[in-house]
Design a protein around this motif. Sequence first.
Motif, PDB file in Angstrom:
ATOM      1  N   ASP A 158       0.840  -1.205   0.000  1.00 42.93           N
ATOM      2  CA  ASP A 158       0.000   0.000   0.000  1.00 42.93           C
ATOM      3  C   ASP A 158       0.871   1.250   0.000  1.00 42.93           C
ATOM      4  N   SER A 159       1.941   1.201   0.793  1.00 39.89           N
ATOM      5  CA  SER A 159       2.868   2.337   0.825  1.00 39.89           C
ATOM      6  C   SER A 159       3.553   2.518  -0.531  1.00 39.89           C
ATOM      7  N   LEU A 160       3.893   1.391  -1.169  1.00 40.27           N
ATOM      8  CA  LEU A 160       4.523   1.453  -2.490  1.00 40.27           C
ATOM      9  C   LEU A 160       3.569   2.051  -3.518  1.00 40.27           C
ATOM     10  N   THR A 161       2.306   1.655  -3.453  1.00 46.03           N
ATOM     11  CA  THR A 161       1.306   2.202  -4.371  1.00 46.03           C
ATOM     12  C   THR A 161       1.174   3.708  -4.194  1.00 46.03           C
ATOM     13  N   THR A 162       1.176   4.149  -2.935  1.00 46.45           N
ATOM     14  CA  THR A 162       1.112   5.592  -2.663  1.00 46.45           C
ATOM     15  C   THR A 162       2.318   6.315  -3.256  1.00 46.45           C
ATOM     16  N   SER A 163       3.487   5.698  -3.127  1.00 42.34           N
ATOM     17  CA  SER A 163       4.699   6.303  -3.689  1.00 42.34           C
ATOM     18  C   SER A 163       4.620   6.391  -5.209  1.00 42.34           C
ATOM     19  N   PHE A 164       4.094   5.322  -5.865  1.00 42.32           N
ATOM     20  CA  PHE A 164       3.906   5.363  -7.316  1.00 42.32           C
ATOM     21  C   PHE A 164       2.981   6.511  -7.712  1.00 42.32           C
ATOM     22  N   ASN A 165       1.882   6.659  -6.964  1.00 40.73           N
ATOM     23  CA  ASN A 165       0.917   7.718  -7.277  1.00 40.73           C
ATOM     24  C   ASN A 165       1.523   9.106  -7.094  1.00 40.73           C
ATOM     25  N   GLN A 166       2.349   9.268  -6.055  1.00 39.71           N
ATOM     26  CA  GLN A 166       3.007  10.558  -5.844  1.00 39.71           C
ATOM     27  C   GLN A 166       3.971  10.876  -6.986  1.00 39.71           C
ATOM     28  N   LEU A 167       4.687   9.865  -7.463  1.00 39.42           N
ATOM     29  CA  LEU A 167       5.586  10.078  -8.596  1.00 39.42           C
ATOM     30  C   LEU A 167       4.806  10.441  -9.858  1.00 39.42           C
ATOM     31  N   LEU A 168       3.622   9.845 -10.033  1.00 37.60           N
ATOM     32  CA  LEU A 168       2.783  10.183 -11.182  1.00 37.60           C
ATOM     33  C   LEU A 168       2.392  11.650 -11.164  1.00 37.60           C
ATOM     34  N   LEU A 169       2.087  12.159  -9.966  1.00 35.05           N
ATOM     35  CA  LEU A 169       1.673  13.555  -9.838  1.00 35.05           C
ATOM     36  C   LEU A 169       2.803  14.517 -10.189  1.00 35.05           C
ATOM     37  N   ASN A 170       4.042  14.054 -10.070  1.00 31.20           N
ATOM     38  CA  ASN A 170       5.175  14.925 -10.416  1.00 31.20           C
ATOM     39  C   ASN A 170       5.284  15.144 -11.924  1.00 31.20           C
TER      40      ASN A 170
ATOM     41  N   ASP B 264       6.908  13.397 -14.219  1.00 33.26           N
ATOM     42  CA  ASP B 264       8.249  13.201 -14.778  1.00 33.26           C
ATOM     43  C   ASP B 264       8.371  11.945 -15.637  1.00 33.26           C
ATOM     44  N   GLY B 265       7.246  11.322 -15.992  1.00 29.87           N
ATOM     45  CA  GLY B 265       7.289  10.145 -16.850  1.00 29.87           C
ATOM     46  C   GLY B 265       7.509   8.855 -16.081  1.00 29.87           C
ATOM     47  N   VAL B 266       7.919   7.806 -16.812  1.00 26.57           N
ATOM     48  CA  VAL B 266       7.989   6.468 -16.226  1.00 26.57           C
ATOM     49  C   VAL B 266       9.329   6.161 -15.574  1.00 26.57           C
ATOM     50  N   GLN B 267      10.374   6.912 -15.887  1.00 27.67           N
ATOM     51  CA  GLN B 267      11.689   6.574 -15.354  1.00 27.67           C
ATOM     52  C   GLN B 267      11.735   6.554 -13.823  1.00 27.67           C
ATOM     53  N   PRO B 268      11.133   7.536 -13.117  1.00 29.34           N
ATOM     54  CA  PRO B 268      11.108   7.455 -11.647  1.00 29.34           C
ATOM     55  C   PRO B 268      10.357   6.231 -11.137  1.00 29.34           C
ATOM     56  N   LEU B 269       9.319   5.807 -11.869  1.00 30.15           N
ATOM     57  CA  LEU B 269       8.577   4.603 -11.466  1.00 30.15           C
ATOM     58  C   LEU B 269       9.461   3.374 -11.568  1.00 30.15           C
ATOM     59  N   LEU B 270      10.238   3.288 -12.642  1.00 30.48           N
ATOM     60  CA  LEU B 270      11.135   2.139 -12.813  1.00 30.48           C
ATOM     61  C   LEU B 270      12.228   2.122 -11.753  1.00 30.48           C
ATOM     62  N   ARG B 271      12.748   3.330 -11.395  1.00 30.69           N
ATOM     63  CA  ARG B 271      13.787   3.395 -10.353  1.00 30.69           C
ATOM     64  C   ARG B 271      13.248   2.918  -9.012  1.00 30.69           C
TER      65      ARG B 271
ATOM     66  N   GLN C  81      -1.326  -2.653 -19.616  1.00 26.96           N
ATOM     67  CA  GLN C  81      -2.562  -2.552 -20.382  1.00 26.96           C
ATOM     68  C   GLN C  81      -3.359  -1.316 -20.002  1.00 26.96           C
ATOM     69  N   ALA C  82      -4.073  -0.789 -20.987  1.00 23.99           N
ATOM     70  CA  ALA C  82      -5.044   0.279 -20.778  1.00 23.99           C
ATOM     71  C   ALA C  82      -6.124   0.124 -21.835  1.00 23.99           C
ATOM     72  N   LEU C  83      -7.367   0.308 -21.446  1.00 24.64           N
ATOM     73  CA  LEU C  83      -8.503   0.124 -22.367  1.00 24.64           C
ATOM     74  C   LEU C  83      -8.481  -1.268 -22.997  1.00 24.64           C
ATOM     75  N   ASP C  84      -8.085  -2.277 -22.186  1.00 27.28           N
ATOM     76  CA  ASP C  84      -7.983  -3.669 -22.646  1.00 27.28           C
ATOM     77  C   ASP C  84      -7.008  -3.833 -23.800  1.00 27.28           C
ATOM     78  N   TYR C  85      -6.027  -2.953 -23.874  1.00 26.48           N
ATOM     79  CA  TYR C  85      -5.038  -3.003 -24.950  1.00 26.48           C
ATOM     80  C   TYR C  85      -3.653  -3.049 -24.329  1.00 26.48           C
ATOM     81  N   THR C  86      -2.850  -4.036 -24.727  1.00 32.62           N
ATOM     82  CA  THR C  86      -1.483  -4.160 -24.229  1.00 32.62           C
ATOM     83  C   THR C  86      -0.559  -3.305 -25.083  1.00 32.62           C
TER      84      THR C  86
ATOM     85  N   ALA D  57       0.610   1.828 -12.599  1.00 28.39           N
ATOM     86  CA  ALA D  57       1.011   3.234 -12.571  1.00 28.39           C
ATOM     87  C   ALA D  57       1.499   3.682 -13.950  1.00 28.39           C
ATOM     88  N   ILE D  58       2.259   2.823 -14.623  1.00 27.05           N
ATOM     89  CA  ILE D  58       2.730   3.161 -15.974  1.00 27.05           C
ATOM     90  C   ILE D  58       1.546   3.300 -16.926  1.00 27.05           C
TER      91      ILE D  58
END
Length: 555
Positions: A139-151, A153-160, A228-233, A271-272
């Motif tokens: 749950d904490s990790l999910t929150t961190s992913f969401n906070q990075l999304l709000l920044n 800065d793209g997907v690179q911070p999510l991968l790190r 996936q998004a909109l049932d599309y990979t 998140a991606i």
Amino acid sequence: MLHIQVRDMLKRPVFRKAEVLASDRALERYVRWVHIMEVPEVGDLLNGGELVLTTGIGWQEGEQQGLSFLRQLIARGAAGLCMELGDHTKSQLGAMKEIAVAADFPLIWFHEQVRYIDITQDLHFTLIRSHQRMIAELDSLTTSFNQLLLNGDGVQPLLRLLSRTTGCAVALYPLEGEASSVPYCSPEQLETRRQDWFLQREHLAGEDIPNLMQLSDNTLDVISMPVQALDYTFADLVLMHQKLQDHDSNNIPIKPSDEFVFQALERCAAAIAQDWMRTKYMEEKRRYKEDMWVIDWLNGHHSTKEIHEYVSTVNPLLATSKATIILFDSNPAYTDSLKIQKLLIQRNIVARSVFARENFTLYSTVLNHQIILIILDPLPGSQRKSSLWRCIEQLQQHEQEQNHCLFSGLFGIGHNCTDLSRLKDSLESAKETLRIQKDIGVMQQPFYSNLHCYRIIASMKQSGNLDDFIEEYLGPLIRYDVEKGGQLLRTLKQYLILCCSKQETATALYIVRQTLYHRLDKIEALLGEDYILPEKRVAIELAIYAYEYVHGPIA
């Protein structure tokens, strides 16, 4: 899933007096449950990951039963064996040690009587608490992913963050666009890995996630997760089990469990997908604002130079491309143009990727409640019908699980347009294809170029000359069949289809040759002796198609 490593389990007070035989690899095993078992045959009683507790009381019939029991536990994927030493177990302990060492299997024993109920209660409590801790960490990790999304800065911070959390190398392989990785990898090497991944991914078809495979360059076990998004990979998120050399790996004192890694991978993929959806949706919103330019283009209000300058901003090769219109008929369920536009913005996110795979560029709009797709093809040659049709089929397959279907109704595909300033001509031919299908039924592949003689017939219908044309060439036969209940029209159609072969015609109609001769004599008497001459025969064949166009197939 509940789990605890054997090395952590052995630190519990209930194992204070236990003696342990376990290699470092054995200590990394995960205990998912505790099971007391006294029967010598394991069978299907275990699912894997259980710490088995036994007194060995069932081994008294033979010295080999304990060894067989241990081998069965190893084969079923048990996490370890804990036993109380007695006369019947001591004699087998030496041989059991050899088996356990060879299999990196934890062997735990007590030299005095122990209450297994205490071990069971203690470990079950620990497992449940471990599971709750894992959920909290996720749950904490999910929150961190969401906070990075709000920044933003793209997907690179999510991968790190995913790499730092799992201690593994991470790569994102999109179907289109540049790949990304942590730790850094040169673009050339990363592209090679991506191509290698896509080539080998087909071997994973039909397997459950997580998918494990070997990469040819470094032979590393990997876990893959479709994004996936909109049932599309649109991408694969790949996690490689290799020890990181950078400072991030120092933040992970204990290797996380496979379940935690998979759950973290799943949350990162989500998140991606959100980041991708947000980016694509904003792009489609921007394109929506440019919609009036596209409508003016369809109406022929732009010069060739203006069109070339506009499409060249996307790809310079489009200035010399060909264009094809795909026109989807209005759907009674969607009478609100604004609602159609909003749905089209979402579907275009997938549609652009689908067409791009075949090197097409897509523009779209809604006009009079009809969806119009403009397909630009920069590749030389004639219309690539098979590639275009493949894209349409993919769009329709994607809609099978959707609540709203935009691309699955009646539609027509216009002719290939080499002059982009004459795009309106392709639109008119797509409209014509739609109109003709409403008369003759849905075509298997509704290309304007597949209409053939129906284009002439439709033109005659619009001019009001179609009925007179049918009457002039087929009138006597039609009236004869109605009055006499004959089969002259059907016979003539089959006779002309089979290139005037009397034997093949009789066979196709299931009649004897003499009956066919009688019918042909009657046809000649009604239509004239010259009905089989080339110039008149062409008109008669066209009249037969025209009759079916109006009245349906000749039975």
